[in-house]
Design a protein around this motif. Structure first.
Motif, PDB file in Angstrom:
ATOM      1  N   VAL A  85       0.848  -1.191   0.000  1.00 27.75           N
ATOM      2  CA  VAL A  85       0.000   0.000   0.000  1.00 27.75           C
ATOM      3  C   VAL A  85       0.890   1.250   0.000  1.00 27.75           C
ATOM      4  O   VAL A  85       1.702   1.441   0.904  1.00 27.75           O
ATOM      5  N   ALA A  86       0.762   2.059  -1.028  1.00 27.46           N
ATOM      6  CA  ALA A  86       1.526   3.304  -1.110  1.00 27.46           C
ATOM      7  C   ALA A  86       0.836   4.387  -0.288  1.00 27.46           C
ATOM      8  O   ALA A  86      -0.371   4.322  -0.031  1.00 27.46           O
ATOM      9  N   ILE A  87       1.606   5.396   0.110  1.00 25.97           N
ATOM     10  CA  ILE A  87       1.070   6.501   0.913  1.00 25.97           C
ATOM     11  C   ILE A  87       1.157   7.793   0.114  1.00 25.97           C
ATOM     12  O   ILE A  87       2.231   8.171  -0.349  1.00 25.97           O
ATOM     13  N   MET A  88       0.023   8.436  -0.055  1.00 30.02           N
ATOM     14  CA  MET A  88      -0.044   9.722  -0.745  1.00 30.02           C
ATOM     15  C   MET A  88      -0.436  10.800   0.261  1.00 30.02           C
ATOM     16  O   MET A  88      -1.455  10.696   0.940  1.00 30.02           O
ATOM     17  N   MET A  89       0.372  11.833   0.346  1.00 32.64           N
ATOM     18  CA  MET A  89       0.077  12.969   1.220  1.00 32.64           C
ATOM     19  C   MET A  89      -0.466  14.114   0.386  1.00 32.64           C
ATOM     20  O   MET A  89       0.122  14.494  -0.619  1.00 32.64           O
ATOM     21  N   ASP A  90      -1.605  14.648   0.788  1.00 34.90           N
ATOM     22  CA  ASP A  90      -2.278  15.709   0.043  1.00 34.90           C
ATOM     23  C   ASP A  90      -2.160  17.025   0.808  1.00 34.90           C
ATOM     24  O   ASP A  90      -2.536  17.098   1.982  1.00 34.90           O
ATOM     25  N   THR A  91      -1.621  18.051   0.155  1.00 31.93           N
ATOM     26  CA  THR A  91      -1.480  19.348   0.821  1.00 31.93           C
ATOM     27  C   THR A  91      -2.789  20.118   0.794  1.00 31.93           C
ATOM     28  O   THR A  91      -3.677  19.853  -0.012  1.00 31.93           O
ATOM     29  N   GLU A  92      -2.881  21.105   1.669  1.00 31.20           N
ATOM     30  CA  GLU A  92      -4.113  21.882   1.793  1.00 31.20           C
ATOM     31  C   GLU A  92      -4.277  22.889   0.666  1.00 31.20           C
ATOM     32  O   GLU A  92      -5.363  23.095   0.144  1.00 31.20           O
ATOM     33  N   GLY A  93      -3.191  23.550   0.286  1.00 31.18           N
ATOM     34  CA  GLY A  93      -3.281  24.585  -0.742  1.00 31.18           C
ATOM     35  C   GLY A  93      -3.681  25.925  -0.173  1.00 31.18           C
ATOM     36  O   GLY A  93      -4.049  26.040   1.006  1.00 31.18           O
ATOM     37  N   SER A  94      -3.629  26.968  -1.011  1.00 29.77           N
ATOM     38  CA  SER A  94      -3.861  28.336  -0.539  1.00 29.77           C
ATOM     39  C   SER A  94      -5.230  28.885  -0.904  1.00 29.77           C
ATOM     40  O   SER A  94      -5.482  30.073  -0.720  1.00 29.77           O
ATOM     41  N   GLU A  95      -6.096  28.063  -1.440  1.00 24.84           N
ATOM     42  CA  GLU A  95      -7.427  28.549  -1.791  1.00 24.84           C
ATOM     43  C   GLU A  95      -8.252  28.790  -0.518  1.00 24.84           C
ATOM     44  O   GLU A  95      -7.848  28.443   0.592  1.00 24.84           O
ATOM     45  N   ILE A  96      -9.416  29.365  -0.700  1.00 27.65           N
ATOM     46  CA  ILE A  96     -10.268  29.699   0.440  1.00 27.65           C
ATOM     47  C   ILE A  96     -10.866  28.420   1.032  1.00 27.65           C
ATOM     48  O   ILE A  96     -11.443  27.602   0.320  1.00 27.65           O
ATOM     49  N   HIS A  97     -10.724  28.286   2.359  1.00 25.59           N
ATOM     50  CA  HIS A  97     -11.238  27.102   3.063  1.00 25.59           C
ATOM     51  C   HIS A  97     -12.067  27.529   4.265  1.00 25.59           C
ATOM     52  O   HIS A  97     -11.863  28.600   4.842  1.00 25.59           O
ATOM     53  N   MET A  98     -12.988  26.660   4.645  1.00 30.15           N
ATOM     54  CA  MET A  98     -13.673  26.802   5.915  1.00 30.15           C
ATOM     55  C   MET A  98     -12.771  26.263   7.023  1.00 30.15           C
ATOM     56  O   MET A  98     -11.816  25.540   6.765  1.00 30.15           O
ATOM     57  N   GLY A  99     -13.114  26.613   8.267  1.00 31.61           N
ATOM     58  CA  GLY A  99     -12.380  26.093   9.413  1.00 31.61           C
ATOM     59  C   GLY A  99     -12.944  24.768   9.876  1.00 31.61           C
ATOM     60  O   GLY A  99     -13.768  24.138   9.210  1.00 31.61           O
ATOM     61  N   THR A 141       0.433  28.995  -4.716  1.00 30.01           N
ATOM     62  CA  THR A 141      -0.019  27.607  -4.799  1.00 30.01           C
ATOM     63  C   THR A 141       0.350  26.838  -3.539  1.00 30.01           C
ATOM     64  O   THR A 141      -0.453  26.082  -2.995  1.00 30.01           O
ATOM     65  N   ILE A 142       1.577  27.009  -3.064  1.00 30.92           N
ATOM     66  CA  ILE A 142       2.058  26.314  -1.874  1.00 30.92           C
ATOM     67  C   ILE A 142       2.199  27.328  -0.746  1.00 30.92           C
ATOM     68  O   ILE A 142       3.020  28.244  -0.816  1.00 30.92           O
ATOM     69  N   SER A 143       1.387  27.169   0.280  1.00 28.92           N
ATOM     70  CA  SER A 143       1.396  28.105   1.408  1.00 28.92           C
ATOM     71  C   SER A 143       2.533  27.777   2.368  1.00 28.92           C
ATOM     72  O   SER A 143       3.204  26.743   2.253  1.00 28.92           O
ATOM     73  N   SER A 144       2.733  28.649   3.359  1.00 27.43           N
ATOM     74  CA  SER A 144       3.748  28.391   4.376  1.00 27.43           C
ATOM     75  C   SER A 144       3.433  27.114   5.160  1.00 27.43           C
ATOM     76  O   SER A 144       4.333  26.346   5.496  1.00 27.43           O
ATOM     77  N   LYS A 145       2.146  26.877   5.421  1.00 28.15           N
ATOM     78  CA  LYS A 145       1.757  25.627   6.091  1.00 28.15           C
ATOM     79  C   LYS A 145       2.059  24.426   5.201  1.00 28.15           C
ATOM     80  O   LYS A 145       2.526  23.381   5.684  1.00 28.15           O
ATOM     81  N   ASP A 146       1.807  24.569   3.897  1.00 30.91           N
ATOM     82  CA  ASP A 146       2.091  23.469   2.979  1.00 30.91           C
ATOM     83  C   ASP A 146       3.567  23.084   3.002  1.00 30.91           C
ATOM     84  O   ASP A 146       3.910  21.895   2.969  1.00 30.91           O
ATOM     85  N   TRP A 147       4.464  24.076   3.058  1.00 34.51           N
ATOM     86  CA  TRP A 147       5.898  23.766   3.077  1.00 34.51           C
ATOM     87  C   TRP A 147       6.260  22.978   4.333  1.00 34.51           C
ATOM     88  O   TRP A 147       7.065  22.040   4.274  1.00 34.51           O
ATOM     89  N   LEU A 148       5.668  23.329   5.458  1.00 41.56           N
ATOM     90  CA  LEU A 148       5.913  22.564   6.685  1.00 41.56           C
ATOM     91  C   LEU A 148       5.360  21.140   6.555  1.00 41.56           C
ATOM     92  O   LEU A 148       5.982  20.175   7.014  1.00 41.56           O
ATOM     93  N   ASP A 149       4.190  21.025   5.918  1.00 39.77           N
ATOM     94  CA  ASP A 149       3.609  19.697   5.705  1.00 39.77           C
ATOM     95  C   ASP A 149       4.467  18.873   4.747  1.00 39.77           C
ATOM     96  O   ASP A 149       4.608  17.651   4.916  1.00 39.77           O
ATOM     97  N   ILE A 150       5.034  19.523   3.736  1.00 38.45           N
ATOM     98  CA  ILE A 150       5.907  18.829   2.782  1.00 38.45           C
ATOM     99  C   ILE A 150       7.156  18.311   3.498  1.00 38.45           C
ATOM    100  O   ILE A 150       7.598  17.180   3.259  1.00 38.45           O
ATOM    101  N   ASP A 151       7.735  19.134   4.375  1.00 32.61           N
ATOM    102  CA  ASP A 151       8.879  18.674   5.176  1.00 32.61           C
ATOM    103  C   ASP A 151       8.499  17.452   6.003  1.00 32.61           C
ATOM    104  O   ASP A 151       9.284  16.505   6.138  1.00 32.61           O
ATOM    105  N   PHE A 152       7.289  17.469   6.558  1.00 35.44           N
ATOM    106  CA  PHE A 152       6.787  16.328   7.326  1.00 35.44           C
ATOM    107  C   PHE A 152       6.692  15.087   6.436  1.00 35.44           C
ATOM    108  O   PHE A 152       7.115  13.994   6.827  1.00 35.44           O
ATOM    109  N   GLY A 153       6.145  15.238   5.231  1.00 32.84           N
ATOM    110  CA  GLY A 153       6.010  14.105   4.315  1.00 32.84           C
ATOM    111  C   GLY A 153       7.352  13.534   3.901  1.00 32.84           C
ATOM    112  O   GLY A 153       7.517  12.306   3.795  1.00 32.84           O
TER     113      GLY A 153
END
Length: 575
Positions: free
Chosen positions: A165-179, A281-293
């Protein structure tokens, strides 16, 4: 007369020298390094002396250093002392082949989003047994500790049960989101209810019917009368009033509100972009998540709302600089108008694509989504990139055990159905059943898609591999072979065969566990892990013997064997 041989692969600072008796029947002696797995380290095995040109028939001598004091004391052992060769394949594939034969195997791959309904080891094992090929973790939700635990469970499942089973990590992105909804998995919005969408930070609990928005300019950009679309159309609101940082909206199309869902708003039938179009496209949170991945060693990273190929190239160089020992694929999510403007360049730069129909349907007219999906899938196949179709495949099964619709594509992904639905295993079973039925119908009715596949090779060696795979697929269909066997180091020829869509299944053998997992995303590939040598005849004979011993093939089966190590093709019957 004894021979003095020096091991160039010794783990010691001073090269290990070994004196062995002369063996008159041996013409050549050559050192072969061994990958230092934990087991080999424990046994202090550094290299193997190969005697003769055929390791399968000639004896080998193991040179080991069994002293822990750093001295060069050695012991000479015959290779027969090691465990016999093994082949790794998941139990579901093995049982399927034994019970139903080659033609029963499912070619379409299944991706499951992991959430509260499916994160436990037993739940993950149930999904793997049900056909899950790739587990997706969505960094929009949950903590990194929670995701780390899921990854550990998947790795444990692979190691203990033989899955890939492969693992795919999906980033949040910088578009508008609900909380988030303060721990709730979802909230129901009823027709006519008035909800407040706010950019304010609240102390304590949220007021009833209030949703936080992550974009500070939200209240300034929307206007009274605009239509607010949640999660690609799962719920719709009309803006009825603006009060400073708060926007009052009335529900016009009821449904489930999910945490971190995407928001878009329309005015007079057109998508409103305003300043949010300038978000990276890649937010500051996304970069931290990418480091985690990267640190966790995931197999794929999916990037949300890709606008250009430059974003993909930048991310791939970033991953390469920080992950030299692993190969993480980058998946471009096609879910915005900006993606469509630069579609071919984005796909060429990526390692695969995902059609996020929900978000895409919130940015283009719904009637255009099927044609855009078909175009993306065809383009990915032509460019030899795996493609996943995602969003709302069986959305009704979040709440109900029976789907209201089911659809097929080359690779399918469950989102809310498996992450927080009440029936994740049933949703996966439906998707698997539908895929098998459509594939069977295609084979019986000879409805295989004939598509022009342009040459994609950039070197002579790549051109040879491409020609071999095209020929193998054509021969497999004409000769009605039972399977194609491909022996591949990095998965390249497996990918080329998948692109050709032959009628028969493709058994892909590799010595790399990470390559085996990555091949589990591609159409038609059944990945096996097997220690490969440069001797193709030896590889084939060992494969036949191991698969026959486990009842997965039988004498008389007709196979085509190809290899990207020697760039060869053979047609043979299993002895």
């Amino acid at each position: 007369m004894a021979q003095l041989l020096q091991n160039p692969f010794s783990a010691n600072k001073s090269p290990l020298q070994v004196r062995i008796p002369a063996i008159s029947s041996v013409k050549t002696l050559q050192w072969r390094p061994l990958k230092l797995s934990q087991k080999l380290r424990n046994n202090k095995i550094f290299a193997v002396l190969e005697m003769g040109k055929s390791p399968a028939s000639d004896p080998e001598i193991l040179i080991t250093n069994e002293n822990n004091n750093g001295s060069n004391g050695v012991i000479v052992k015959k290779i027969s002392a090691m465990q016999p060769p093994v082949i790794e394949v998941d139990s579901v594939t093995e049982a399927d082949l034994k019970e139903n034969g080659f033609r029963s195997t499912r070619r379409t791959k299944l991706v499951c989003t992991i959430g509260p309904s499916s994160c436990g080891f037993e739940q993950l094992e149930a999904l793997a047994m049900g056909g899950m090929n790739v587990a997706r973790i969505n960094l929009c939700h949950g903590t990194r500790d929670w995701h780390s635990n899921v990854i550990r469970n998947i790795r444990k499942l692979n190691e203990e049960k033989g899955y890939a089973v492969a693992i795919m990590m999906d980033t949040e992105g910088s578009e508008i989101h609900m909380g988030d909804f303060e721990g709730a998995a979802s909230v129901k919005a009823e027709d006519g209810e008035v909800w407040t969408f706010s950019v304010r930070a609240f102390n304590g609990s949220l007021p009833p019917h209030t949703i936080q928005v992550n974009y500070d300019g939200f209240a300034e950009d929307v206007k009274v009368g605009d239509e607010l679309v949640v999660d690609g159309g799962m719920v719709r609101f009309e803006v009825i009033e603006k009060q400073g940082p708060d926007v009052k909206c009335q529900c016009t199309d009821p449904g489930l509100l999910l945490p971190r869902a995407n928001l878009t708003f329309w005015r007079q039938g057109r998508l409103v972009r305003e300043r949010n179009a300038m978000l990276p496209t890649i937010s500051s949170k996304d970069w931290l998540d990418i480091d985690f991945g990267i640190a966790e060693g995931v197999d794929f990273i999916a990037i949300s709302f890709v606008k250009s190929a430059e974003v993909i190239k930048h991310l791939k160089s970033y991953i390469a600089a920080r992950s030299r020992d692993s190969d993480i694929g980058v998946i471009a999510k096609i879910e915005s108008i900006d993606s469509l403007k630069n579609l071919e360049d984005i796909i060429k730069s990526s390692d695969g694509a995902m059609v996020a129909r929900g978000d895409l349907g919130a940015q283009i007219p719904l009637e255009q989504v099927p044609s855009v999906q078909q175009h993306v899938v065809q383009l990915c196949r032509q460019l030899n990139k795996p493609v996943i179709v995602a969003s709302q495949l069986l959305e009704s099964m979040i709440e109900y055990p029976i789907p209201t619709r089911a659809e097929r594509a080359d690779a399918l992904m469950l989102s809310g159905e498996s992450a927080m639905g009440q029936f994740p295993e049933k949703a996966l079973a439906v998707l698997r059943s539908v895929s098998l039925r459509i594939e069977y119908w295609c084979r019986e009715e000879k409805k295989h898609e004939s598509m022009y596949l342009p040459d994609i090779a950039t070197s002579l060696s790549d051109s040879v591999s491409e020609a071999i795979c095209n020929s193998a697929a054509h021969m497999a269909n004409n000769l009605e072979v039972d399977a194609i066997f491909v022996y591949t180091r990095q998965g390249s020829m497996g990918s080329l065969l998948s692109r050709c869509r032959p009628d028969c299944p493709i058994f892909a053998f590799t010595s790399s566990t990470s390559v085996r997992r990555r091949m589990n995303l591609q159409w038609g590939l059944i990945p096996f892990r097997l220690d490969l040598s440069d001797d193709m005849e030896s590889n084939i004979n060992r494969t036949f013997a191991l698969l026959k011993a486990r009842g997965m093939i039988k004498s008389g089966d007709l196979v085509i064997a190809v290899s990207d190590m020697l760039q060869s093709i053979q047609v043979m019957k299993v002895p």
